[in-house]
Enzyme design. Structure first.
Site: not given
Ligand code: FAD
Ligand code: UDP
Length: 375
Positions: A175, A179, A252, A283, A308, A356, A358
């Site tokens: 993913r 380029r 994770r 990072r 992180e 997973y 987004d």
């Molecule tokens: P969540 O946001 O996890 O919401 C679930 C909610 O349910 C939480 O508030 C939780 O407390 C609640 N809950 C759970 N159990 C209970 C219970 N028993 N009773 C009441 N409430 C409860 N997406 C992107 O598009 N771009 C990004 O750059 C990006 N970066 C990310 C970075 C990280 C570290 C992570 C973990 C995710 C990232 N995402 C990103 C993904 C994004 O966070 C998710 O797409 C989005 O949060 C999904 O929403 P959700 O409502 O399914 O889950």
């Molecule tokens: N990755 C890497 N070096 C970097 C950034 C990303 O090797 O500097 C790899 C890493 O394995 C990661 C994958 O590329 O899981 C996908 O990157 P992305 O930014 O989509 O990471 P994620 O959304 O999984 O955090």
């Protein structure tokens, strides 16, 4: 019944679904375990800066409907994600593009870069002898070759996933764009940005006029809450719903070490990846660069950074990234079979589907679920 829908979880899935149902005149109750709404997109204001409390979030999509939906509720800024990699003190642009190749090998044209990559990947291609790459290491070596794998991929990936690149599936690395133009935009999507004023604006607007109870764990009050509504949208962890009766699904997780610094600009970019295995964090995020551009960075004399640390998840920690290995895939299927037997409960979102998602696909999924409910 007091409510048409009980929505468990106020993340993007729960909040979007609640908004759509409420707009259609349905009575909704949202319950949230945490002390705040928003799930993982929640931001906290620290030193006047929106800090992405559960990890950096950048909205990106090709779906115009999703983009317009979000912007009609909370307008997005023009942030473009262009992370930089720091390997042993030397900086490289990401994703892998002409800037990276120039920094890595001094090449200046696409033809030179292609020739260099061919030379770099030739050994790995020969070893494969025509078969498909079977793990991340083989995939990376045959895609970009030795130098980029060793400096920009191996250490970062092994830290992020806590496993050797040979034990990880090839698709993870596919993913990342490759380029032959000078373009540091990390995403290929047409639309990209961050809600002006932070994600809480989006969530607060989605949940406006809807009854929300925070500090309320559905699983602790399951019977009483379920009896209030005709249908449940459950967005919490799938295994928790079934009291972990078949075992835990694994994740994770990330530990954030956040600091306020008395300088206006720490690293000059929102995201710097540390790709050397010996640096313990993956990072550093400098949050102000998500919302302030150009000279506006200096309007605030302080800055907030988060290091992180990627870790194996243990019960009680925040579940972040599903681990899609064989054990968890089998367990997921077993839990899904139990879920299919639950009447009047829809399991949706990152935790309930153990997938997973987004943000944009989460919104798309909420829209789809709502359209199915309506019919
Ligand atoms: P969540 O946001 O996890 O919401 C679930 C909610 O349910 C939480 O508030 C939780 O407390 C609640 N809950 C759970 N159990 C209970 C219970 N028993 N009773 C009441 N409430 C409860 N997406 C992107 O598009 N771009 C990004 O750059 C990006 N970066 C990310 C970075 C990280 C570290 C992570 C973990 C995710 C990232 N995402 C990103 C993904 C994004 O966070 C998710 O797409 C989005 O949060 C999904 O929403 P959700 O409502 O399914 O889950
Ligand atoms: N990755 C890497 N070096 C970097 C950034 C990303 O090797 O500097 C790899 C890493 O394995 C990661 C994958 O590329 O899981 C996908 O990157 P992305 O930014 O989509 O990471 P994620 O959304 O999984 O955090």
């Amino acid at each position: 019944m007091q409510y048409d829908y009980l929505i468990v979880g106020s993340g993007l899935m729960g909040a979007t679904f609640a908004y759509l149902a409420h707009q259609a005149g349905k009575r909704c109750l949202v319950v949230e375990r945490r002390s705040h709404t928003g799930g993982n997109v929640y931001c906290q204001e620290v030193a006047g800066i929106q800090v992405h409390q559960y990890g950096a979030h950048i909205l990106h999509t090709n779906n115009r409907d999703v983009w317009q939906f979000v912007n009609a509720i909370a307008e997005c800024n023009r942030y473009t994600n262009s992370p930089v990699a720091n390997y042993q003190g030397k900086l490289y642009n990401l994703p892998f593009n002409m800037n990276t190749f120039c920094q890595m090998w001094g090449v200046t044209t696409p033809a030179q870069a292609k020739e260099k990559i061919e030379e770099q990947r030739s050994d790995a291609v020969r070893k494969l002898a025509g078969r498909q790459p079977s793990n991340l290491e083989e995939q990376a070596l045959t895609l970009v070759g030795k130098d980029i794998f060793e400096r920009l991929i191996k250490g970062y990936t092994e830290k992020q996933w806590g496993r050797s690149c040979r034990e990880l599936p090839a698709f993870i690395i596919r993913r990342l764009p490759l380029r032959f133009v000078f373009d540091n935009n990390y995403f290929n999507d047409r639309y990209q940005g961050i809600p002006i004023g932070g994600y809480n604006k989006l969530i607060d607007s989605l949940l406006q006029d809807i009854e929300v109870r925070v500090n309320t764990d559905f699983l602790e009050h399951r019977q009483e809450l379920t009896s209030l509504a005709g249908k449940v949208l459950y967005t919490g962890p799938l295994d928790a719903y079934f009291d972990y009766q078949l075992g835990h699904l694994q994740y994770r997780t990330v530990r954030f070490e956040t600091e306020v610094l008395d300088i206006p600009n720490y690293q000059g970019n929102a995201v710097v990846n540390y790709t050397d295995r010996n640096v313990p964090f993956t990072r550093i995020i400098e949050h102000k660069h998500f919302e302030k551009f150009g000279s506006a960075v200096y309007d605030n004399p302080q800055t907030v950074i988060s290091r992180e640390y990627s870790m194996e998840w243990l019960p009680g920690m925040e579940p972040y990234y599903p681990v899609n290995d064989e054990r968890n895939t089998v367990l997921l299927r077993e839990y899904q079979a139990l879920a299919a037997r639950e009447e009047n409960v829809v399991f949706a979102g990152r935790l309930a589907e153990y997938k997973y998602y987004d943000m944009a696909p989460t919104i798309e999924r909420a829209m789809l679920l709502w359209s199915q409910e309506r019919t």
